[in-house]
Design a protein around this motif. Structure first.
Motif, PDB file in Angstrom:
ATOM      1  N   UNK A  66       0.833  -1.104  -0.105  1.00  0.00           N
ATOM      2  CA  UNK A  66       0.180  -0.013  -0.024  1.00  0.00           C
ATOM      3  C   UNK A  66       0.891   1.076   0.063  1.00  0.00           C
ATOM      4  N   UNK A  94       0.620   3.941  -2.581  1.00  0.00           N
ATOM      5  CA  UNK A  94       0.294   5.626  -2.400  1.00  0.00           C
ATOM      6  C   UNK A  94       1.193   6.655  -2.677  1.00  0.00           C
ATOM      7  N   UNK A 152      -2.457  16.899   9.316  1.00  0.00           N
ATOM      8  CA  UNK A 152      -3.011  15.559   9.395  1.00  0.00           C
ATOM      9  C   UNK A 152      -3.869  15.398  10.284  1.00  0.00           C
ATOM     10  N   UNK A 186     -13.703  11.963   9.802  1.00  0.00           N
ATOM     11  CA  UNK A 186     -14.375  10.948  10.662  1.00  0.00           C
ATOM     12  C   UNK A 186     -15.699  11.591  11.446  1.00  0.00           C
ATOM     13  N   UNK A 200      -0.358   6.891   8.185  1.00  0.00           N
ATOM     14  CA  UNK A 200      -1.330   7.673   7.518  1.00  0.00           C
ATOM     15  C   UNK A 200      -1.202   8.829   6.723  1.00  0.00           C
ATOM     16  N   UNK A 242      -0.810   7.458   3.508  1.00  0.00           N
ATOM     17  CA  UNK A 242      -2.218   7.108   2.701  1.00  0.00           C
ATOM     18  C   UNK A 242      -3.032   8.023   2.399  1.00  0.00           C
ATOM     19  N   UNK A 243      -2.979   9.427   2.744  1.00  0.00           N
ATOM     20  CA  UNK A 243      -3.931  10.415   2.871  1.00  0.00           C
ATOM     21  C   UNK A 243      -3.546  11.035   1.237  1.00  0.00           C
ATOM     22  N   UNK A 253      -9.778   4.991  -1.795  1.00  0.00           N
ATOM     23  CA  UNK A 253      -9.425   4.110  -0.629  1.00  0.00           C
ATOM     24  C   UNK A 253      -9.004   4.698   0.585  1.00  0.00           C
ATOM     25  N   UNK A 254      -8.313   5.767   0.742  1.00  0.00           N
ATOM     26  CA  UNK A 254      -7.738   6.290   1.979  1.00  0.00           C
ATOM     27  C   UNK A 254      -9.100   6.913   2.622  1.00  0.00           C
ATOM     28  N   UNK A 255     -10.089   7.207   1.843  1.00  0.00           N
ATOM     29  CA  UNK A 255     -11.168   7.740   2.591  1.00  0.00           C
ATOM     30  C   UNK A 255     -11.736   6.622   3.482  1.00  0.00           C
ATOM     31  N   UNK A 263      -9.610   5.881   6.529  1.00  0.00           N
ATOM     32  CA  UNK A 263      -9.220   6.586   7.626  1.00  0.00           C
ATOM     33  C   UNK A 263     -10.700   6.506   8.343  1.00  0.00           C
ATOM     34  N   UNK A 264     -11.798   6.492   7.856  1.00  0.00           N
ATOM     35  CA  UNK A 264     -13.028   6.188   8.502  1.00  0.00           C
ATOM     36  C   UNK A 264     -12.967   4.921   9.473  1.00  0.00           C
ATOM     37  N   UNK A 280     -10.811   5.160  12.357  1.00  0.00           N
ATOM     38  CA  UNK A 280     -11.230   5.828  13.385  1.00  0.00           C
ATOM     39  C   UNK A 280     -12.052   4.962  14.213  1.00  0.00           C
ATOM     40  N   UNK A 281     -12.960   3.997  13.420  1.00  0.00           N
ATOM     41  CA  UNK A 281     -13.946   3.236  14.142  1.00  0.00           C
ATOM     42  C   UNK A 281     -13.037   2.212  14.811  1.00  0.00           C
TER      43      UNK A 281
END
Lengths: 293, 340
Positions: free
Chosen positions: A23, A27, A279, A287, B155, B158-159, B218-220, B223-224, B227-228
């Motif tokens: 990944x 990315x 970030x 979220x 992260x 990934x963003x 995919x990053x979205x 992230x969600x 957080x979960x």
């Protein structure tokens, strides 16, 4: 957590490592590759003969004498006047963000505090508006804007982007204001403040974290937009993204591809810095709507 | 909050949305039922030595006057909707009668611009959305089991694919899959075909666009979900472990049920965003192989002749598509609110 990590069997650790490694390459690699390649000549950036040329810059050395060249950047920023587009982008972004946030905080605050049913309908309408692809709205603007001579101006585009931004801004700030206890402004009103004074003196000082997060996303929307800016701005008022697209039309002649590559890297750099510094806020913003349901 | 103060607080925002979202939708609908005026033709009689001849010319003044009087054009009803560039009813029925297998019929339909666009848009939406959810989940679980000090860096990178401007992100990938780019060359090597070109092949172009879609979104989901994952009850996990659940069973019976409400949210956002797929088609110059509804509108609006009515009709059809796509969610939200 570290104890949990130790308990992981090696097979699982290996799997996790592989997933993450793949990944990370997916990315990050395209960005690093393009950044590196933007300092080469076209023959190296697109090296059919040997992919290692793109890293070593064999042709760049042959053509310019050094392993790196800033020709692409010079061509884009000076020759093709990309700085003009960058300036336009800055203007558009500043105004879109500040106006969106002003309207959004007022509206979002009211929606969070109202207990009536119409507040719900208002939010639902905003959700439906959020789902409209912006380009469908553009075909509604054009006839009217031509008729009234509003087409092509930066100001028109700013207002349009603010409006398109509103549904999202309202939702985000609404859920943010919901988290600020209502007792805070109610006690101010008991002490004799009007609703607006309570908002001004009590809510504004504590709202900045939410406003910054929402502002980041408003900025992204304005900065990244292509559909609206490409259709509504005249050539001299163009922002960076439609400008890059117009580079593409004229890339057939040799050398021009590198202009587009350099411009692309230039557009990416501010986003890169934004993610670097904000970030935490971005993750929080993404979220905010979801985790609370 | 009092009605009065609510009104004043919401007014600026409501006005902006009313003027620039609601009215344009109305304007689009009205525009879609009109077409441009035909040019006014006048007959002029010119006489010379050999007699008189009648000739026709365009009456510029009268045309301009007509445009001035009725800027919308002339009323056309559903004509624009039914023409070849939109629903193409006559072409569809002709194709239906001519072809005798579904496969053949489908292939013929994809030659009609509107069906080509909607075919790709729907395929893109319903392929990319589930893949984004799965990939996002996998990355979230992986990052969550990585060492804590690594997570910030993970992260951050990934963003990037999500934060990047869609047009620019698609261009970056496009240059890499170019026949002379690094991925393009690798593909040629792997396929053993030096002439392989993504740009020239429709299936490859579709796959490439969808790969971009997954990469971008995919990053979205990640992230969600990530957080979960932070809010998964450690006690429940511990209890599951005591009961002998292995890692897979923990994920299956504790983590996935916990994350299910988030999946609805991600799916909703992704359906909305993927249905408007547009920029990658511009960046990839893919319009020979794949078009989308948004791209069709953009194409009508741009260029020398702005086909406003045609764009408006496609816009209305797109809005209907969004409405159908969203209706289950809206009905559910409304019911939930009703229960409260």
């Amino acid at each position: 957590m570290s104890s949990k990590l130790k308990r992981q069997p090696p097979a699982i650790s290996l799997l996790v490592f592989t997933v993450l490694a793949i990944w990370m390459i997916l990315a990050a690699f395209p960005f690093l590759w393009t950044l590196w390649g933007s300092f080469k000549v076209e023959g190296d950036f697109f090296s059919k003969a040997d992919w290692a040329n793109a890293i070593k810059g064999t042709l760049t050395q042959a053509e310019t004498g050094g392993s790196f060249t800033g020709d692409g950047y010079y061509g884009a920023w000076v020759q093709e006047e990309f700085w003009r587009a960058a300036l336009n982008s800055v203007i558009v972004c500043i105004f879109v963000v500040s106006i969106s946030l002003t309207l959004g905080t007022l509206g979002g605050y009211a929606l969070a505090r109202s207990t009536y049913r119409y507040a719900f309908w208002f939010l639902l309408a905003a959700l439906i508006f959020r789902a409209m692809p912006p380009i469908t709205l553009v075909s509604g603007y054009l006839p009217v804007f031509f008729q009234w001579n509003l087409w092509g101006h930066t100001a028109t585009t700013i207002i349009v982007l603010v409006a398109i931004n509103q549904p999202f801004t309202l939702w985000m700030l609404h859920s943010f204001f919901k988290n600020i206890p209502a007792e805070l402004d109610e006690s101010a009103m008991v002490d004799g403040c009007t609703r607006f004074q309570a908002f001004r003196n009590v809510i504004i000082p504590v709202m900045w974290p939410g406003v910054i997060t929402t502002g980041l996303f408003s900025f992204l929307l304005a900065y990244n937009d292509f559909a609206v800016t490409a259709m509504l701005l005249s050539k001299e008022n163009q922002t960076m993204i439609p400008k890059i697209n117009s580079f593409l039309g004229t890339t057939q002649t040799k050398g021009n591809v590198m202009f587009a590559v350099s411009a692309v890297v230039s557009v990416t750099a501010p986003l890169f810095l934004m993610v670097l510094f904000f970030q935490r806020q971005i993750v929080g913003g993404l979220t905010a709507g979801a985790v609370k349901g | 909050m009092k009605h009065r103060s609510f009104f004043w607080f919401v007014l600026p925002s409501a006005l902006a949305m009313l003027l620039f979202i609601f009215f344009p939708i109305i304007s689009v609908i009205v525009q879609s039922f009109h077409v441009e005026h035909e040019q006014v033709i006048k007959t002029v009689e010119t006489c010379d030595l050999f007699g008189c001849k009648e000739s026709t010319t365009i009456d510029q003044e009268a045309t301009a006057a007509l445009k001035e009087a009725k800027p919308l054009g002339q009323f056309a009803g559903f004509k624009t909707y039914l023409d070849r560039n939109h629903l193409a009813t006559s072409e569809v029925s002709a194709t239906w009668n001519r072809t005798n297998s579904w496969r053949d019929f489908g292939a013929q339909m994809l030659n009609l611009p509107f069906y080509k666009a909607i075919g790709f848009t729907l395929t893109f939406t319903f392929v990319v959305t589930p893949l984004v959810i799965i990939l996002g989940f996998v990355i979230a679980v992986a990052v969550n089991s990585a060492a804590k000090r690594l997570r910030g860096v993970l992260i951050f990178f990934s963003l990037l694919p999500m934060m990047i401007t869609p047009l620019v992100g698609a261009l970056i990938l496009f240059w890499m899959v170019d026949a002379r780019g690094i991925i393009g060359t690798t593909l040629q090597y792997l396929a053993g075909d030096p002439d392989l070109s993504v740009k020239a092949s429709t299936p490859l172009m579709w796959i490439m666009l969808m790969v971009y879609g997954v990469w971008h979104a995919a990053p979205f989901a990640f992230i969600v979900y990530y957080a979960g994952l932070q809010t998964v009850s450690q006690d429940t996990l511990e209890a599951a472990r005591v009961d002998g659940a292995n890692r897979w069973l923990q994920i299956r019976h504790v983590i996935i049920p916990h994350l299910l409400p988030l999946t609805t949210f991600i799916a909703l956002m992704q359906l909305m965003d993927n249905f408007r797929v547009f920029e990658p088609i511009v960046s990839f110059a893919a319009n020979a192989h794949a078009t989308s509804l948004s791209w069709a509108i953009y194409n009508d609006l741009g260029g020398e002749t702005r086909q406003l009515s045609s764009a408006a009709a496609t816009s209305v059809l797109t809005i209907l598509g969004v409405a159908i796509l969203l209706s289950p969610v809206l009905v559910r939200t409304w019911r939930e609110f009703d229960r409260k």
